[in-house]
Design an enzyme around this catalytic site. Sequence first.
Site, mmCIF file in Angstrom:
data_model
loop_
_atom_site.group_PDB
_atom_site.id
_atom_site.type_symbol
_atom_site.label_atom_id
_atom_site.label_comp_id
_atom_site.label_asym_id
_atom_site.label_seq_id
_atom_site.Cartn_x
_atom_site.Cartn_y
_atom_site.Cartn_z
ATOM 1 N N CYS A 73 0.652 4.864 6.832
ATOM 2 C CA CYS A 73 0.048 4.687 8.161
ATOM 3 C C CYS A 73 1.039 3.927 9.067
ATOM 4 O O CYS A 73 1.377 2.769 8.780
ATOM 5 C CB CYS A 73 -1.272 3.924 8.053
ATOM 6 S SG CYS A 73 -2.308 4.513 6.691
ATOM 7 N N CYS A 77 0.851 -1.190 0.000
ATOM 8 C CA CYS A 77 0.000 0.000 0.000
ATOM 9 C C CYS A 77 0.888 1.243 0.000
ATOM 10 O O CYS A 77 1.831 1.337 0.782
ATOM 11 C CB CYS A 77 -0.911 -0.007 1.234
ATOM 12 S SG CYS A 77 -2.002 1.429 1.272
ATOM 13 N N ARG A 107 -17.992 -2.033 17.504
ATOM 14 C CA ARG A 107 -17.273 -3.282 17.216
ATOM 15 C C ARG A 107 -15.945 -3.355 17.948
ATOM 16 O O ARG A 107 -15.077 -2.506 17.772
ATOM 17 C CB ARG A 107 -17.047 -3.424 15.700
ATOM 18 C CG ARG A 107 -16.461 -4.779 15.296
ATOM 19 C CD ARG A 107 -16.544 -5.016 13.802
ATOM 20 N NE ARG A 107 -17.916 -4.876 13.372
ATOM 21 C CZ ARG A 107 -18.328 -3.955 12.494
ATOM 22 N NH1 ARG A 107 -17.472 -3.147 11.941
ATOM 23 N NH2 ARG A 107 -19.608 -3.884 12.175
ATOM 24 N N CYS A 154 -19.298 2.785 8.282
ATOM 25 C CA CYS A 154 -18.591 2.133 9.383
ATOM 26 C C CYS A 154 -17.303 2.927 9.576
ATOM 27 O O CYS A 154 -16.469 2.975 8.669
ATOM 28 C CB CYS A 154 -18.281 0.681 9.017
ATOM 29 S SG CYS A 154 -17.174 -0.147 10.183
ATOM 30 N N CYS A 200 -16.523 -8.634 5.382
ATOM 31 C CA CYS A 200 -15.895 -7.336 5.134
ATOM 32 C C CYS A 200 -14.640 -7.562 4.301
ATOM 33 O O CYS A 200 -13.726 -8.272 4.723
ATOM 34 C CB CYS A 200 -15.555 -6.691 6.474
ATOM 35 S SG CYS A 200 -14.742 -5.098 6.266
ATOM 36 N N CYS A 228 -19.541 -5.697 3.352
ATOM 37 C CA CYS A 228 -18.881 -4.451 3.717
ATOM 38 C C CYS A 228 -17.589 -4.385 2.923
ATOM 39 O O CYS A 228 -16.950 -5.426 2.700
ATOM 40 C CB CYS A 228 -18.586 -4.470 5.214
ATOM 41 S SG CYS A 228 -17.545 -3.105 5.753
ATOM 42 N N CYS A 270 0.486 0.243 10.220
ATOM 43 C CA CYS A 270 -0.030 -0.790 9.319
ATOM 44 C C CYS A 270 1.040 -1.682 8.685
ATOM 45 O O CYS A 270 1.957 -1.187 8.023
ATOM 46 C CB CYS A 270 -0.860 -0.135 8.216
ATOM 47 S SG CYS A 270 -1.681 -1.381 7.192
HETATM 48 N N1 SAM Z 1 -6.678 0.635 3.090
HETATM 49 C C1 SAM Z 1 -7.960 0.879 3.585
HETATM 50 C C2 SAM Z 1 -8.005 1.993 4.605
HETATM 51 O O1 SAM Z 1 -6.976 2.337 5.182
HETATM 52 O O2 SAM Z 1 -9.099 2.504 4.817
HETATM 53 C C3 SAM Z 1 -8.627 -0.348 4.183
HETATM 54 C C4 SAM Z 1 -7.837 -1.330 5.014
HETATM 55 S S1 SAM Z 1 -7.094 -0.709 6.501
HETATM 56 C C5 SAM Z 1 -6.059 -2.055 6.964
HETATM 57 C C6 SAM Z 1 -8.445 -0.714 7.657
HETATM 58 C C7 SAM Z 1 -8.180 -0.306 9.076
HETATM 59 O O3 SAM Z 1 -7.442 -1.300 9.765
HETATM 60 C C8 SAM Z 1 -7.368 0.951 9.342
HETATM 61 O O4 SAM Z 1 -8.112 2.112 9.184
HETATM 62 C C9 SAM Z 1 -6.948 0.762 10.779
HETATM 63 O O5 SAM Z 1 -7.893 1.348 11.649
HETATM 64 C C10 SAM Z 1 -6.956 -0.755 10.969
HETATM 65 N N2 SAM Z 1 -5.604 -1.268 11.228
HETATM 66 C C11 SAM Z 1 -4.595 -1.407 10.335
HETATM 67 N N3 SAM Z 1 -3.488 -1.902 10.921
HETATM 68 C C12 SAM Z 1 -3.796 -2.080 12.236
HETATM 69 C C13 SAM Z 1 -3.075 -2.553 13.361
HETATM 70 N N4 SAM Z 1 -1.799 -2.918 13.263
HETATM 71 N N5 SAM Z 1 -3.712 -2.616 14.542
HETATM 72 C C14 SAM Z 1 -5.006 -2.246 14.646
HETATM 73 N N6 SAM Z 1 -5.747 -1.790 13.618
HETATM 74 C C15 SAM Z 1 -5.154 -1.698 12.428
HETATM 75 C C1 DTB Z 2 -11.289 -2.057 11.313
HETATM 76 O O1 DTB Z 2 -11.492 -1.014 11.932
HETATM 77 N N1 DTB Z 2 -10.571 -3.063 11.738
HETATM 78 C C2 DTB Z 2 -10.455 -4.103 10.729
HETATM 79 C C3 DTB Z 2 -11.435 -3.606 9.649
HETATM 80 N N2 DTB Z 2 -11.787 -2.299 10.113
HETATM 81 C C4 DTB Z 2 -11.059 -3.589 8.247
HETATM 82 C C5 DTB Z 2 -9.060 -4.282 10.264
HETATM 83 C C6 DTB Z 2 -8.094 -4.554 11.377
HETATM 84 C C7 DTB Z 2 -6.777 -4.828 10.763
HETATM 85 C C8 DTB Z 2 -5.747 -5.180 11.777
HETATM 86 C C9 DTB Z 2 -4.413 -5.355 11.176
HETATM 87 C C10 DTB Z 2 -4.322 -6.475 10.188
HETATM 88 O O2 DTB Z 2 -4.806 -7.592 10.443
HETATM 89 O O3 DTB Z 2 -3.694 -6.262 9.144
HETATM 90 FE FE1 SF4 Z 3 -2.842 1.238 3.357
HETATM 91 FE FE2 SF4 Z 3 -2.766 0.083 5.728
HETATM 92 FE FE3 SF4 Z 3 -3.033 2.709 5.573
HETATM 93 FE FE4 SF4 Z 3 -5.090 1.084 4.791
HETATM 94 S S1 SF4 Z 3 -4.261 1.316 6.852
HETATM 95 S S2 SF4 Z 3 -4.287 2.884 3.738
HETATM 96 S S3 SF4 Z 3 -3.884 -0.648 3.970
HETATM 97 S S4 SF4 Z 3 -1.249 1.509 4.887
#
Ligand code: SAM
Ligand code: DTB
Ligand code: SF4
Length: 329
Positions: A52, A48, A256, A184, A92, A124, A55
């Site tokens: 973030c 990606c 959630r 959401c 989702c 979703c 992530c």
């Molecule tokens: N890329 C899209 C976005 O950022 O909206 C969708 C996928 S992204 C992984 C969805 C959500 O996962 C993020 O907004 C964040 O709140 C959550 N997330 C990602 N990495 C995480 C982590 N290490 N621990 C907890 N939540 C995480």
């Molecule tokens: C949200 O708030 N939590 C979910 C869903 N929306 C998409 C994602 C959590 C991702 C946690 C890190 C991972 O497994 O990569």
């Molecule tokens: Fe990309 Fe992860 Fe950020 Fe979603 S949360 S925009 S997957 S880097």
Amino acid sequence: MTNLDSIRALYDLPLPELMFRAQLVHREHHDPAAVQLCTLQSIKTGRCPEDCKYCPQSSHYHTGLQDEPLMDAATIVAAGRQAQAGGASRLCMGAAWREVRDGAQFDSVLAAVRGVSELGLEVCCTLGMLTGSQAGQLKEAGCSVYNHNLDTSREFYPEIISTRTYDDRLATLARVRAAGLQVCSGGILGLGEGVDDRLKLLGELAALDPQPDSVPINALVPVEGTPLGGSTPVDPIEFVRIIAVARILMPRAMVRLSAGRTEMSDETQALCFLAGANSIFLGEKLLTTPNPGRSDDLRLMQRLGLHPLAAGPRPAAVESDTLAVSAGA
Ligand code: SAM
Ligand code: DTB
Ligand code: SF4
């Protein structure tokens, strides 16, 4: 009720008082024994372009994650069938995209949405930023909800993400709502933010008009290789207080209990349900990180006397006699 001082006053209440108030609100709008079960499916993993800091899927960090290109529609539908057989009422689909681009890949996601919704599962999607037309096409294909988190307070946001702004996030949420999709939106605790940042996030979410239909509260899953890989976990009681405040500020939303449950005790999770959480992700994996196994979760629900919320439209308010029946009274 959405100014910081009044939210802080709620948060600072003695815990029994805060929990009592959250429970009153919860019972007015929901069956307190019903938990919505959702399953996550990562349909495009890693690489990606966003940065973030939490992530594992960001291309800016090296986490050893196995990247996967976009899954084809038939494979996603098969995953939906499996999630449904496992008891989930919602699938989702998450993609590690900054934004959706029109073309073959989006068309393939639309086909997957069609296929999964035809199974009778709620769909979703969480695919990053969207245009209004893309939101409309998702809705048309059978998607009912779009996940797009604000993640933290407006002030703290630039400490965590530099490749997009808070207003970008809000603009996507407005397009999602305008297309008739349910919203959401929630956040993550444990990014190094202060309590006020968490409360400001809840204030921002509660000020959306209409309020989000569901509010995922994630506890950071620290992943080695990301800048937040060595973060200290959030205090469980502080986490529970945030759930209770979210419930009070957003009475109708599904709250959630999202990422981070593998590190939570059963007792902490039970307190979260008592504070008004009424949805979890079911299945061994979130998108890329572990989640408690399905059988552990079903066992926990059984111990707590909770039952899965059936798919389909949710009643605006639950009648008190329905509550008595479902509580076994
Ligand atoms: N890329 C899209 C976005 O950022 O909206 C969708 C996928 S992204 C992984 C969805 C959500 O996962 C993020 O907004 C964040 O709140 C959550 N997330 C990602 N990495 C995480 C982590 N290490 N621990 C907890 N939540 C995480
Ligand atoms: C949200 O708030 N939590 C979910 C869903 N929306 C998409 C994602 C959590 C991702 C946690 C890190 C991972 O497994 O990569
Ligand atoms: Fe990309 Fe992860 Fe950020 Fe979603 S949360 S925009 S997957 S880097």
